[in-house]
Design a protein around this motif. Structure first.
Motif, PDB file in Angstrom:
ATOM      1  N   UNK A   1       9.049  -0.686   0.734  1.00  0.00           N
ATOM      2  CA  UNK A   1       8.636  -1.093  -0.603  1.00  0.00           C
ATOM      3  C   UNK A   1       7.245  -1.710  -0.659  1.00  0.00           C
ATOM      4  N   UNK A   2       6.758  -2.215   0.471  1.00  0.00           N
ATOM      5  CA  UNK A   2       5.409  -2.784   0.485  1.00  0.00           C
ATOM      6  C   UNK A   2       4.339  -1.711   0.306  1.00  0.00           C
ATOM      7  N   UNK A   3       4.742  -0.448   0.423  1.00  0.00           N
ATOM      8  CA  UNK A   3       3.802   0.661   0.243  1.00  0.00           C
ATOM      9  C   UNK A   3       3.759   1.148  -1.202  1.00  0.00           C
ATOM     10  N   UNK A   4       4.386   0.408  -2.104  1.00  0.00           N
ATOM     11  CA  UNK A   4       4.517   0.855  -3.488  1.00  0.00           C
ATOM     12  C   UNK A   4       3.167   1.229  -4.103  1.00  0.00           C
ATOM     13  N   UNK A   5       2.166   0.370  -3.936  1.00  0.00           N
ATOM     14  CA  UNK A   5       0.841   0.679  -4.476  1.00  0.00           C
ATOM     15  C   UNK A   5      -0.091   1.314  -3.452  1.00  0.00           C
ATOM     16  N   UNK A   6       0.164   1.077  -2.184  1.00  0.00           N
ATOM     17  CA  UNK A   6      -0.795   1.486  -1.160  1.00  0.00           C
ATOM     18  C   UNK A   6      -0.431   2.776  -0.449  1.00  0.00           C
ATOM     19  N   UNK A   7       0.845   3.164  -0.437  1.00  0.00           N
ATOM     20  CA  UNK A   7       1.277   4.349   0.281  1.00  0.00           C
ATOM     21  C   UNK A   7       0.999   5.624  -0.489  1.00  0.00           C
ATOM     22  N   UNK A   8       1.204   6.767   0.168  1.00  0.00           N
ATOM     23  CA  UNK A   8       0.991   8.044  -0.519  1.00  0.00           C
ATOM     24  C   UNK A   8       2.000   8.245  -1.645  1.00  0.00           C
TER      25      UNK A   8
ATOM     26  N   UNK B   1      11.569   4.017  -2.017  1.00  0.00           N
ATOM     27  CA  UNK B   1      10.826   3.303  -0.968  1.00  0.00           C
ATOM     28  C   UNK B   1      11.657   2.154  -0.404  1.00  0.00           C
ATOM     29  N   UNK B   2      12.331   1.434  -1.284  1.00  0.00           N
ATOM     30  CA  UNK B   2      13.142   0.296  -0.851  1.00  0.00           C
ATOM     31  C   UNK B   2      14.257   0.745   0.076  1.00  0.00           C
ATOM     32  N   UNK B   3      14.883   1.866  -0.221  1.00  0.00           N
ATOM     33  CA  UNK B   3      15.972   2.362   0.629  1.00  0.00           C
ATOM     34  C   UNK B   3      15.487   2.694   2.032  1.00  0.00           C
ATOM     35  N   UNK B   4      14.181   2.952   2.149  1.00  0.00           N
ATOM     36  CA  UNK B   4      13.589   3.254   3.451  1.00  0.00           C
ATOM     37  C   UNK B   4      12.905   2.035   4.067  1.00  0.00           C
ATOM     38  N   UNK B   5      13.015   0.894   3.412  1.00  0.00           N
ATOM     39  CA  UNK B   5      12.360  -0.306   3.900  1.00  0.00           C
ATOM     40  C   UNK B   5      10.853  -0.248   3.793  1.00  0.00           C
TER      41      UNK B   5
END
Length: 559
Positions: free
Chosen positions: A160-167, A154-158
């Motif tokens: 990382x804020x979706x860590x808990x909330x993203x699919x 996720x971090x490599x794609x910018x």
């Protein structure tokens, strides 16, 4: 990911009817994979007693293990990595029961209620259950390693804020939820500022090496001297971060004074964490400052610590490179006093080879670590540093930690024991540096506590530059005539002296080192003049005379 941080969970606090069922489920969670006997980074093997096997070609790891006191863990007791099977277990009814027990907010031992004026809820009257906490921290470490590739992607794609909330994949979802809940319960002072501990790691990743110092208005009398010595005499270029706690803790004029120096910053730690739960103060601030600093490799030093040379060399130390830590022992005091070994055994289901070899376990001393200088690589010991901080959290320190040890000192190695991470001590206990006895006795040395590198050479001391930093009368600087190792004789705690078993054990401070130290004394006097009363007494620097050395300036016998 390696196998050092897997989960282990037992259920002594569950209702009897559930013990067998949950025991079977937990067995799935803690099943140990077959692992070969321990080997250091260089491949050095150790036997079941923690002693190294014959030299494997003289590699670096072998030399470290020979020269230092290194903690390692029997592979049979290491906890396995988190797996998809563990995540599948969490989806079951049984798994949810286990999860509920792991996540009880204030896990307490319902014994010996403790009266406390600072109690904020009913659980405050009961000591925290450190065994349950240890198990939770080990599960947390396993989850960090399991989920690290997902966060990195996720971090490599910018994103990382979706860590808990993203699919996320069905395989990851239970582990993510478990991590989120554990962090909210265990580290609320982090999750109130960062979405996860992964995000906290991002804040110091590639932060480089640096010095961390905690300073309040009281400590300014030492810290100003320490910073000037580091920059003007030793001339280290290591960046320095000075942490204080709130506007009233370190006056503005002091902050401005520190920031006159290149690459020295003062930081209010309350801007970096929510202090509602930990209620930091005193010793407890240090591990949190290390954790929240911008550096990924930290040399934490007390305001009254003084180095003989650039402390940067500690980052190049062989044991630090091997284990990611470098620790120093405290002096040997109060032998025969009850030691906290039973306490440690009560909450560490498994331990490294180190605790049984300590003075604590052998009842030969009441202290182990001197935390005036701590060197730690946060990249390698992030989970361990979280455990150290947790031991210094309000409930944990008030009811347990600080009742068993003198402040934060022992938490730096016991915290790593809780999550099974290696650490290393230099092999010498704290010695003494100073002068012949206060009345000129030639058979002992009195002064401040001295610490050594693995080769036996002095590297730093704590206690400042005065004979007694607490003295109100007869305040004077030391002449630094000589030093002794702790092993040379017993300490007199009241006078801070060592009386050696053999007088010829006294070692003379080399002339070049005494010349350098007298530069330190001049700086300390300059700071005293700047601050003046009531902050710091102005003391005259004694004349520097080579013949004042322990052997008349001629060096140690036979040297």
């Amino acid at each position: 990911m390696n196998s050092n941080g897997g989960a282990s969970y037992s259920t002594p606090f569950l209702r009897r009817g559930h013990v067998i069922k949950i025991g079977i489920a937990v067995a799935t969670l803690v099943f140990l994979a077959s692992v070969s006997r321990f080997r250091g980074r260089g491949g050095v093997a150790m036997d079941e007693y923690g002693d190294i096997e014959p030299d494997n070609g003289g590699d670096a790891s072998y030399q470290v293990l020979k020269k230092y006191h290194v903690a390692w863990y029997d592979p049979k007791t290491l906890h396995p990595p988190w797996t998809e099977a563990d995540s599948s277990l969490l989806r079951t009814k049984l798994g949810k029961q286990v999860t509920d027990e792991v996540l009880r907010v204030n896990v307490t031992q319902r014994v010996d209620p403790v009266k406390s004026e600072n109690a904020e809820d009913q659980d405050d009257f009961y000591p925290p259950d450190f065994l349950a906490l240890t198990k939770r921290l080990r599960i947390h470490k396993a989850l960090l390693r399991y989920l690290e590739p997902y966060y990195t992607e996720l971090e490599s794609q910018g994103r990382q804020e979706e860590f808990f909330t993203g699919p996320s994949s069905p395989e990851l979802a239970p582990a993510l939820e478990m991590l989120r809940k554990i962090e909210q319960v265990t580290f609320p002072w982090i999750t109130s500022k960062f979405p996860s501990t992964f995000h906290l790691q991002d804040s110091f990743r590639k932060g480089g090496k640096g010095i961390v110092m905690c300073v309040g208005n009281y400590h300014v009398i030492f810290a100003r001297s320490a910073v000037k010595i580091l920059r003007e005499v030793i001339k280290t270029t290591l960046p320095i971060e000075i942490y204080y706690m709130g506007e009233g803790d370190l006056a503005v004029n002091h902050r401005q004074w520190f920031e006159k120096f290149d690459n020295v910053k003062t930081i209010d730690i309350l801007t970096k964490l929510d202090n509602t739960v930990p209620k930091l103060g005193g010793w407890a601030i240090k591990p949190f400052a290390i954790l929240l600093s911008s550096f990924d490799e930290v040399l934490s030093m007390d305001a009254d610590a003084t180095f003989f040379e650039d402390p940067r060399i500690l980052f190049d130390d062989a044991a630090y490179k091997e284990t990611g830590t470098l620790y120093f022992y405290d002096r040997t005091l109060f032998p025969g006093v009850w030691g906290p070994r039973d306490w440690m055994r009560s909450f560490l289901p498994t331990m490294s080879n180190h605790p049984p070899k300590t003075r604590w376990f052998k009842l030969t001393g009441a202290h182990e670590q001197e935390s005036g200088v701590v060197v730690i690589d946060k990249r390698e010991h992030f989970a361990g540093l979280l455990a150290i901080c947790k031991m210094n959290d309000r409930r944990e320190r008030d009811h347990v930690t600080y009742r068993q040890s003198w402040g934060d000192k022992e938490t730096f190695w016991i915290g790593l024991e809780m999550v099974q991470e290696p650490y290393a001590f230099t092999p010498y206990y704290g010695g003494v540096i100073g002068d012949f006895g206060d009345h000129g006795e030639k058979d002992r040395i009195c002064g401040n506590q001295l610490h050594f590198m693995a080769d036996g050479r002095p590297i730093w001391w704590n206690g400042g530059l005065l004979r007694d930093k607490y003295a109100k009368e007869n305040v004077h600087y030391l002449k630094y005539q000589g030093y002794l190792y702790d092993e040379d004789g017993p300490w007199d705690f009241g006078t801070s002296c060592i009386s050696p078993r053999r007088v010829d054990s006294i070692r003379e401070m080399p002339w070049k080192e005494r010349q350098k130290i007298f530069e330190y004394l001049k700086i300390d006097r300059e700071v005293a003049v700047e601050l003046s009363s009531p902050y710091k007494q102005v003391v005259d620097v004694p004349p520097l005379v080579q013949s004042d050395g322990a052997y008349g300036g001629k060096g140690n016998p036979g040297k």
